[in-house]
Design a protein around this motif. Structure first.
Motif, mmCIF file in Angstrom:
data_model
loop_
_atom_site.group_PDB
_atom_site.id
_atom_site.type_symbol
_atom_site.label_atom_id
_atom_site.label_comp_id
_atom_site.label_asym_id
_atom_site.label_seq_id
_atom_site.Cartn_x
_atom_site.Cartn_y
_atom_site.Cartn_z
ATOM 1 N N MET A 60 68.873 42.526 -107.428
ATOM 2 C CA MET A 60 68.928 41.303 -106.588
ATOM 3 C C MET A 60 69.910 40.372 -106.426
ATOM 4 S SD MET A 60 67.198 40.700 -104.466
ATOM 5 C CE MET A 60 65.233 41.171 -104.645
ATOM 6 N N MET A 61 70.925 39.864 -107.433
ATOM 7 C CA MET A 61 71.855 39.316 -107.189
ATOM 8 C C MET A 61 72.825 39.847 -106.277
ATOM 9 S SD MET A 61 73.975 36.664 -107.528
ATOM 10 C CE MET A 61 72.872 36.217 -109.181
ATOM 11 N N LEU A 62 73.257 41.772 -106.234
ATOM 12 C CA LEU A 62 74.088 42.485 -105.543
ATOM 13 C C LEU A 62 73.503 42.062 -103.942
ATOM 14 C CD1 LEU A 62 75.475 44.721 -107.480
ATOM 15 C CD2 LEU A 62 76.916 43.352 -106.904
ATOM 16 N N TYR A 63 72.646 42.266 -104.276
ATOM 17 C CA TYR A 63 71.863 42.015 -102.656
ATOM 18 C C TYR A 63 71.645 40.460 -102.336
ATOM 19 C CZ TYR A 63 68.595 45.877 -102.697
ATOM 20 O OH TYR A 63 68.256 47.414 -102.101
ATOM 21 N N LYS A 64 72.001 39.779 -102.888
ATOM 22 C CA LYS A 64 72.412 37.985 -102.289
ATOM 23 C C LYS A 64 73.977 37.935 -101.723
ATOM 24 C CE LYS A 64 68.132 36.064 -104.717
ATOM 25 N NZ LYS A 64 68.155 35.251 -105.444
ATOM 26 N N ILE A 65 74.332 38.579 -102.672
ATOM 27 C CA ILE A 65 76.155 38.768 -103.135
ATOM 28 C C ILE A 65 76.767 39.201 -101.607
ATOM 29 C CG2 ILE A 65 78.392 39.290 -103.275
ATOM 30 C CD1 ILE A 65 77.650 38.896 -106.327
ATOM 31 N N TYR A 66 76.378 40.891 -101.098
ATOM 32 C CA TYR A 66 76.027 41.133 -99.933
ATOM 33 C C TYR A 66 75.682 40.667 -99.122
ATOM 34 C CZ TYR A 66 75.172 45.262 -96.691
ATOM 35 O OH TYR A 66 75.394 46.284 -95.548
ATOM 36 N N SER A 67 74.255 39.818 -98.981
ATOM 37 C CA SER A 67 73.719 39.659 -97.486
ATOM 38 C C SER A 67 74.647 37.842 -97.193
ATOM 39 C CB SER A 67 72.385 38.701 -97.853
ATOM 40 O OG SER A 67 72.039 39.780 -98.434
ATOM 41 N N LYS A 68 75.314 37.267 -98.137
ATOM 42 C CA LYS A 68 76.398 36.371 -97.493
ATOM 43 C C LYS A 68 77.649 37.145 -96.781
ATOM 44 C CE LYS A 68 74.670 33.493 -101.365
ATOM 45 N NZ LYS A 68 74.414 32.356 -101.028
ATOM 46 N N THR A 69 77.928 37.591 -97.041
ATOM 47 C CA THR A 69 79.121 38.808 -96.205
ATOM 48 C C THR A 69 78.497 38.932 -94.622
ATOM 49 O OG1 THR A 69 79.006 40.594 -97.179
ATOM 50 C CG2 THR A 69 79.691 39.593 -98.147
ATOM 51 N N ILE A 70 77.569 38.694 -94.863
ATOM 52 C CA ILE A 70 77.045 39.427 -93.418
ATOM 53 C C ILE A 70 77.279 38.364 -92.246
ATOM 54 C CG2 ILE A 70 74.992 39.662 -91.872
ATOM 55 C CD1 ILE A 70 75.589 41.656 -93.748
ATOM 56 N N GLY A 71 78.089 38.778 -91.562
ATOM 57 C CA GLY A 71 78.715 38.661 -89.855
ATOM 58 C C GLY A 71 79.972 38.000 -90.396
ATOM 59 N N LYS A 72 80.404 37.719 -91.694
ATOM 60 C CA LYS A 72 82.387 37.774 -92.085
ATOM 61 C C LYS A 72 82.689 38.989 -91.508
ATOM 62 C CE LYS A 72 80.593 34.569 -95.207
ATOM 63 N NZ LYS A 72 80.488 33.529 -96.470
ATOM 64 N N SER A 73 83.700 38.745 -91.091
ATOM 65 C CA SER A 73 84.742 39.804 -90.751
ATOM 66 C C SER A 73 86.249 39.938 -91.302
ATOM 67 C CB SER A 73 85.476 40.105 -89.089
ATOM 68 O OG SER A 73 85.955 39.137 -88.886
ATOM 69 N N ASP A 74 86.407 39.105 -92.649
ATOM 70 C CA ASP A 74 87.868 38.778 -93.390
ATOM 71 C C ASP A 74 87.754 39.702 -94.263
ATOM 72 O OD1 ASP A 74 86.861 37.727 -95.874
ATOM 73 O OD2 ASP A 74 85.110 36.823 -94.391
ATOM 74 N N PRO A 75 88.947 40.505 -94.399
ATOM 75 C CA PRO A 75 88.702 41.316 -95.515
ATOM 76 C C PRO A 75 88.256 41.255 -97.031
ATOM 77 C CG PRO A 75 91.044 40.969 -95.056
ATOM 78 C CD PRO A 75 90.170 39.715 -94.184
ATOM 79 N N PHE A 76 88.690 40.035 -97.627
ATOM 80 C CA PHE A 76 87.527 40.111 -98.647
ATOM 81 C C PHE A 76 85.654 40.430 -98.884
ATOM 82 C CE2 PHE A 76 84.967 37.301 -101.754
ATOM 83 C CZ PHE A 76 85.625 38.223 -102.833
ATOM 84 N N SER A 77 85.217 39.569 -97.752
ATOM 85 C CA SER A 77 83.905 40.055 -97.858
ATOM 86 C C SER A 77 83.515 41.894 -96.686
ATOM 87 C CB SER A 77 83.874 39.244 -96.178
ATOM 88 O OG SER A 77 83.543 38.095 -96.197
ATOM 89 N N ARG A 78 84.660 41.654 -96.333
ATOM 90 C CA ARG A 78 84.272 43.529 -95.830
ATOM 91 C C ARG A 78 84.397 44.198 -97.018
ATOM 92 N NH1 ARG A 78 88.295 44.480 -90.799
ATOM 93 N NH2 ARG A 78 87.894 46.781 -90.958
ATOM 94 N N LEU A 79 85.507 43.974 -97.596
ATOM 95 C CA LEU A 79 85.492 44.856 -98.899
ATOM 96 C C LEU A 79 84.502 44.369 -99.798
ATOM 97 C CD1 LEU A 79 86.944 46.910 -100.744
ATOM 98 C CD2 LEU A 79 88.528 44.698 -101.545
ATOM 99 N N TYR B 155 69.712 40.608 -96.197
ATOM 100 C CA TYR B 155 70.085 41.430 -95.558
ATOM 101 C C TYR B 155 69.938 42.681 -96.314
ATOM 102 C CZ TYR B 155 72.018 42.929 -91.139
ATOM 103 O OH TYR B 155 72.411 42.738 -89.692
ATOM 104 N N LEU B 156 69.480 43.778 -95.085
ATOM 105 C CA LEU B 156 69.583 45.209 -95.885
ATOM 106 C C LEU B 156 70.486 45.573 -95.880
ATOM 107 C CD1 LEU B 156 67.771 45.556 -91.361
ATOM 108 C CD2 LEU B 156 66.442 45.671 -93.917
ATOM 109 N N MET B 157 70.323 46.885 -96.429
ATOM 110 C CA MET B 157 70.944 48.073 -98.333
ATOM 111 C C MET B 157 71.262 49.356 -96.868
ATOM 112 S SD MET B 157 73.496 48.203 -99.458
ATOM 113 C CE MET B 157 73.433 46.132 -100.918
ATOM 114 N N PRO B 158 72.168 49.565 -96.089
ATOM 115 C CA PRO B 158 71.922 50.995 -95.277
ATOM 116 C C PRO B 158 71.851 52.068 -96.557
ATOM 117 C CG PRO B 158 74.245 50.058 -95.035
ATOM 118 C CD PRO B 158 73.433 48.516 -95.777
#
Length: 286
Positions: free
Chosen positions: A1-20, A250-253
């Motif tokens: 669940m922790m990884l889901y939350k980290i992933y979700s916090k990057t949604i809507g962000k386009s900086d290289p760190f968030s995308r990676l 957020y959704l995990m594809p």
């Protein structure tokens, strides 16, 4: 669940760190979660009265068991998952993967077979007519659902029992679908101004859609590729409001080698706008 939350916090962000970060988490969970499902037992939780309904097609059939397992392993498990398949795409049960047939044998999965193919509309069309008095949750075949998805939907259902409940939605603004903003993680009280995303997990109370929702000819003529647009219109036609949760995940594809997401046709090729106009023309009261 922790990884889901980290992933979700990057949604809507386009900086290289968030995308990676998104990319790394996506690949890791796509590898680890199916492996975990294969070698761990489902917790014996008391089942809810929810029925989760999905559909799929041949290019995604080998991974649909992962989606179903993620739904069965919820903190609030459904009474069953219903998978609707077309005989035009799957002429025989022999065409189905062993993991899927095992779920059916366990009694946690029901497969509905259809003679025709309504594409994505299969996810609601048959199950809602078979289980008229049940709470139906629609889900998509290309996401691994976090285990709190159903519990959060049900919590909001208890608060708004006469409304359709969705985790993700767009704010409808005019007739250009591309200009409808994604509301992401903001809660919205029951309204007629948003469109629910079926893939995010959407809970439909009994009789929440107009009977016209099950008119095959209208579906094929107006909205053959966009079940979300169609279901939204049929909720409005029925006078049913839609409420959005503040779900923080957020959704995990699921990763596919050769994907055929309807997004490519509906959004990138502007077919959603064509279908919106079709609906407006056929149902001017909406």
């Amino acid at each position: 669940m922790m990884l889901y939350k980290i992933y979700s916090k990057t949604i809507g962000k386009s900086d290289p760190f968030s995308r990676l970060t998104r990319l790394c988490i996506k690949y890791f969970l796509n590898f680890f979660i199916p492996l975990n499902y294969k070698f761990s037992k489902r917790p014996h939780e008391k089942k809810s009265d929810l029925i989760v309904s999905i559909t799929t097609f041949p290019k995604r059939i080998n991974k649909i068991w992962v989606v179903i397992e993620s739904i069965l392993r919820q903190t609030l498990p459904p009474q069953k998952v219903v998978l609707t398949l077309s005989k035009l795409q799957f002429p025989s049960k022999d065409d189905l993967p062993k993991q899927l047939l095992k779920l059916e044998e366990e009694g946690v999965l029901e497969i509905i077979w259809t003679e025709d193919d309504l594409r994505s509309h299969k996810k609601y069309y048959y199950v809602m007519q078979k289980y008229l008095n049940d709470l139906i949750v629609t889900a998509d075949d290309d996401f691994i659902y976090a285990n709190t998805m159903l519990e959060n939907l049900y919590k909001f259902h208890l608060q708004y029992p006469k409304s359709i409940i969705t985790h993700l939605a767009l704010q409808r603004q005019g007739t250009n679908y591309k200009e409808w903003p994604n509301l992401l993680f903001d809660a919205v009280e029951p309204t007629y101004d948003i469109m629910q995303f079926g893939g995010s997990g959407v809970l439909y109370p009994p009789s929440s859609l107009h009977i016209e929702a099950f008119n095959k000819d209208s579906i094929k003529e107006c909205c053959p590729l966009a079940d979300d647009l169609w279901l939204n219109a049929m909720a409005l036609l029925n006078g049913t409001p839609i409420a959005k949760t503040d779900y923080e995940i957020y959704l995990m594809p699921i990763l596919f080698k050769d994907d055929q997401a309807l997004f490519k046709e509906n959004v990138l090729e502007n077919k959603n706008n064509t279908q919106i106009e079709n609906i407006k023309h056929r149902y001017p009261s909406i």
